[in-house]
Design a protein around this motif. Structure first.
Motif, PDB file in Angstrom:
ATOM      1  N   LEU A 142      21.759  -2.353  12.096  1.00  0.00           N
ATOM      2  CA  LEU A 142      21.161  -3.679  12.089  1.00  0.00           C
ATOM      3  C   LEU A 142      19.660  -3.601  12.325  1.00  0.00           C
ATOM      4  N   VAL A 143      19.256  -2.742  13.261  1.00  0.00           N
ATOM      5  CA  VAL A 143      17.830  -2.561  13.554  1.00  0.00           C
ATOM      6  C   VAL A 143      17.094  -2.024  12.327  1.00  0.00           C
ATOM      7  N   THR A 144      17.709  -1.066  11.620  1.00  0.00           N
ATOM      8  CA  THR A 144      17.096  -0.491  10.417  1.00  0.00           C
ATOM      9  C   THR A 144      16.892  -1.551   9.347  1.00  0.00           C
ATOM     10  N   ILE A 145      17.936  -2.391   9.150  1.00  0.00           N
ATOM     11  CA  ILE A 145      17.861  -3.442   8.125  1.00  0.00           C
ATOM     12  C   ILE A 145      16.768  -4.444   8.462  1.00  0.00           C
ATOM     13  N   LEU A 146      16.742  -4.882   9.741  1.00  0.00           N
ATOM     14  CA  LEU A 146      15.747  -5.868  10.148  1.00  0.00           C
ATOM     15  C   LEU A 146      14.337  -5.295  10.091  1.00  0.00           C
ATOM     16  N   SER A 147      14.189  -4.032  10.466  1.00  0.00           N
ATOM     17  CA  SER A 147      12.872  -3.396  10.430  1.00  0.00           C
ATOM     18  C   SER A 147      12.362  -3.316   9.005  1.00  0.00           C
ATOM     19  N   SER A 148      13.262  -2.958   8.076  1.00  0.00           N
ATOM     20  CA  SER A 148      12.874  -2.842   6.676  1.00  0.00           C
ATOM     21  C   SER A 148      12.444  -4.183   6.116  1.00  0.00           C
ATOM     22  N   ALA A 149      13.082  -5.235   6.580  1.00  0.00           N
ATOM     23  CA  ALA A 149      12.782  -6.564   6.075  1.00  0.00           C
ATOM     24  C   ALA A 149      11.376  -7.010   6.450  1.00  0.00           C
ATOM     25  N   PHE A 150      10.891  -6.549   7.612  1.00  0.00           N
ATOM     26  CA  PHE A 150       9.588  -6.998   8.088  1.00  0.00           C
ATOM     27  C   PHE A 150       8.487  -5.976   7.880  1.00  0.00           C
ATOM     28  N   MET A 151       8.827  -4.779   7.426  1.00  0.00           N
ATOM     29  CA  MET A 151       7.806  -3.766   7.142  1.00  0.00           C
ATOM     30  C   MET A 151       7.195  -4.028   5.774  1.00  0.00           C
ATOM     31  N   PRO A 152       5.885  -3.752   5.577  1.00  0.00           N
ATOM     32  CA  PRO A 152       5.286  -3.928   4.251  1.00  0.00           C
ATOM     33  C   PRO A 152       5.905  -2.965   3.245  1.00  0.00           C
ATOM     34  N   TYR A 153       6.009  -3.428   2.013  1.00  0.00           N
ATOM     35  CA  TYR A 153       6.611  -2.612   0.973  1.00  0.00           C
ATOM     36  C   TYR A 153       5.672  -1.467   0.612  1.00  0.00           C
ATOM     37  N   LYS A 154       6.172  -0.271   0.622  1.00  0.00           N
ATOM     38  CA  LYS A 154       5.360   0.899   0.322  1.00  0.00           C
ATOM     39  C   LYS A 154       5.220   1.066  -1.188  1.00  0.00           C
ATOM     40  N   VAL A 155       3.964   1.128  -1.665  1.00  0.00           N
ATOM     41  CA  VAL A 155       3.706   1.264  -3.089  1.00  0.00           C
ATOM     42  C   VAL A 155       3.045   2.597  -3.348  1.00  0.00           C
ATOM     43  N   GLY A 156       2.843   2.880  -4.647  1.00  0.00           N
ATOM     44  CA  GLY A 156       2.201   4.139  -5.016  1.00  0.00           C
ATOM     45  C   GLY A 156       0.707   4.078  -4.785  1.00  0.00           C
ATOM     46  N   ALA A 157       0.006   5.060  -5.352  1.00  0.00           N
ATOM     47  CA  ALA A 157      -1.438   5.135  -5.183  1.00  0.00           C
ATOM     48  C   ALA A 157      -2.121   3.911  -5.785  1.00  0.00           C
ATOM     49  N   GLU A 158      -3.200   3.485  -5.164  1.00  0.00           N
ATOM     50  CA  GLU A 158      -3.961   2.345  -5.662  1.00  0.00           C
ATOM     51  C   GLU A 158      -4.606   2.706  -6.999  1.00  0.00           C
ATOM     52  N   GLU A 159      -4.603   1.761  -7.935  1.00  0.00           N
ATOM     53  CA  GLU A 159      -5.235   1.990  -9.225  1.00  0.00           C
ATOM     54  C   GLU A 159      -6.664   1.460  -9.203  1.00  0.00           C
ATOM     55  N   LEU A 160      -7.587   2.289  -9.654  1.00  0.00           N
ATOM     56  CA  LEU A 160      -8.978   1.887  -9.788  1.00  0.00           C
ATOM     57  C   LEU A 160      -9.349   1.891 -11.268  1.00  0.00           C
ATOM     58  N   LYS A 161     -10.224   0.951 -11.651  1.00  0.00           N
ATOM     59  CA  LYS A 161     -10.639   0.863 -13.054  1.00  0.00           C
ATOM     60  C   LYS A 161     -12.093   1.310 -13.189  1.00  0.00           C
ATOM     61  N   VAL A 162     -12.324   2.193 -14.147  1.00  0.00           N
ATOM     62  CA  VAL A 162     -13.674   2.650 -14.446  1.00  0.00           C
ATOM     63  C   VAL A 162     -13.947   2.437 -15.929  1.00  0.00           C
ATOM     64  N   ALA A 163     -15.234   2.416 -16.272  1.00  0.00           N
ATOM     65  CA  ALA A 163     -15.631   2.193 -17.663  1.00  0.00           C
ATOM     66  C   ALA A 163     -16.439   3.382 -18.173  1.00  0.00           C
ATOM     67  N   THR A 164     -16.267   3.662 -19.455  1.00  0.00           N
ATOM     68  CA  THR A 164     -17.114   4.644 -20.125  1.00  0.00           C
ATOM     69  C   THR A 164     -17.196   4.232 -21.586  1.00  0.00           C
ATOM     70  N   GLY A 165     -17.776   5.075 -22.422  1.00  0.00           N
ATOM     71  CA  GLY A 165     -17.907   4.751 -23.836  1.00  0.00           C
ATOM     72  C   GLY A 165     -17.549   5.938 -24.702  1.00  0.00           C
ATOM     73  N   GLU A 166     -17.868   5.834 -25.977  1.00  0.00           N
ATOM     74  CA  GLU A 166     -17.562   6.908 -26.920  1.00  0.00           C
ATOM     75  C   GLU A 166     -18.738   7.881 -26.993  1.00  0.00           C
ATOM     76  N   TYR A 167     -18.512   9.082 -26.484  1.00  0.00           N
ATOM     77  CA  TYR A 167     -19.524  10.131 -26.505  1.00  0.00           C
ATOM     78  C   TYR A 167     -18.828  11.480 -26.581  1.00  0.00           C
ATOM     79  N   PRO A 168     -18.122  11.713 -27.710  1.00  0.00           N
ATOM     80  CA  PRO A 168     -17.382  12.971 -27.830  1.00  0.00           C
ATOM     81  C   PRO A 168     -18.336  14.158 -27.877  1.00  0.00           C
ATOM     82  N   PRO A 169     -17.939  15.285 -27.295  1.00  0.00           N
ATOM     83  CA  PRO A 169     -16.620  15.606 -26.722  1.00  0.00           C
ATOM     84  C   PRO A 169     -16.488  15.264 -25.242  1.00  0.00           C
TER      85      PRO A 169
END
Length: 269
Positions: free
Chosen positions: A18-45
């Motif tokens: 019961l303690v495990t269930i209740l603890s899980s209910a109030f703990m923040p949901y664990k997600v994967g790594a945070e996604e960051l957005k960056v910009a660049t352009g076309e400059y091959p290679p």
């Protein structure tokens, strides 16, 4: 007595569950790594949406952010648009950019993520040497029409001290040097390695790079000063980049990139 013990045992298990269930209910949901957005352009290679991995510099940037425990989303935009949107804090960073005083007012710079080292390329039997710009006087430079040139060579051309041929493609310069229609051209050594392999093939030894470097520039990833995260991110980026350089991982990225991509010249015409 055994009955009481069994009841206490099962009651204990029930409470623990019961303690495990209740603890899980109030703990923040664990997600994967945070996604960051960056910009660049076309400059091959170095950067391109048409190259597996996004280009050499994109692969380096992705590796660094991965070591920083971030997922990276890279948008390939027109250069001006990506620059402006990053300045407005729509992206956490953009790359690769040269360092200028104007940009330093709006962005924080990382340590260099790419070195552009250019040398003079000539036929191996031409007798051309390069110790200073004086050695190039009277010669014909090949430079594709869409290429920018060194300011010193622009000045020499304007003064009539060198001549120029301006074909539409980089590939043409290699062939013009090979066939004696031009005396020299200036190219980044990384790009030159690609074209030597793809254009010259078995004749690659017929065009050589002269020993002395004619110019060196550095490219950086830049973070907008408007963002409260930029200082932390750039410091973390620099530390991880330094670690990767010490581990020789950046060299491996470069070598693997050349091995895995065999038709880059077609994108750089």
């Amino acid at each position: 007595m055994w009955r009481k013990l069994r009841l206490r045992y099962f009651y204990g298990i029930f409470l623990a569950g019961l303690v495990t269930i209740l603890s899980s209910a109030f703990m923040p949901y664990k997600v994967g790594a945070e996604e960051l957005k960056v910009a660049t352009g076309e400059y091959p290679p170095f950067t391109s949406s048409q190259i597996s991995g996004g280009g050499l510099v994109s692969e380096i940037v992705k590796l660094v952010f991965s070591r920083m425990d971030y997922d990276l989303a890279v948008d390939y935009l027109p250069w001006k648009r990506g620059y402006v949107l990053t300045k407005q804090n729509k992206y956490v960073a953009t790359y690769p950019y040269l360092k200028t005083e104007e940009r330093r007012q709006d962005f924080l710079y990382s340590e260099p993520i790419v070195e552009w080292k250019s040398k003079v390329y000539v036929r191996d039997d031409s007798g051309v040497v390069y110790n200073s710009l004086l050695d190039l006087k009277g010669l014909t430079e090949c430079i594709p029409y869409h290429y920018g040139s060194l300011s010193e060579l622009d000045e020499m051309y304007a003064a009539g001290e060198i001549k120029r041929i301006r074909p539409p493609h980089i590939r043409s310069c290699w062939l013009m040097i090979l066939n004696g229609r031009a005396d020299f051209f200036v190219e980044d050594i990384f790009v030159a390695d690609i074209f030597r392999k793809e254009v010259l093939g078995e004749r690659s030894d017929e065009i050589i790079e002269l020993r002395k470097t004619i110019s060196t520039d550095f490219g950086y990833i830049i973070f907008p000063r408007q963002s409260h995260r930029s200082e932390e991110l750039v410091n973390q980026f620099n530390q991880v980049l330094s670690d990767l350089l010490k581990e020789d991982k950046i060299t491996k990225v470069r070598d693997d990139f050349l091995t895995q991509n065999t038709k880059l010249g077609e994108l750089m015409e």
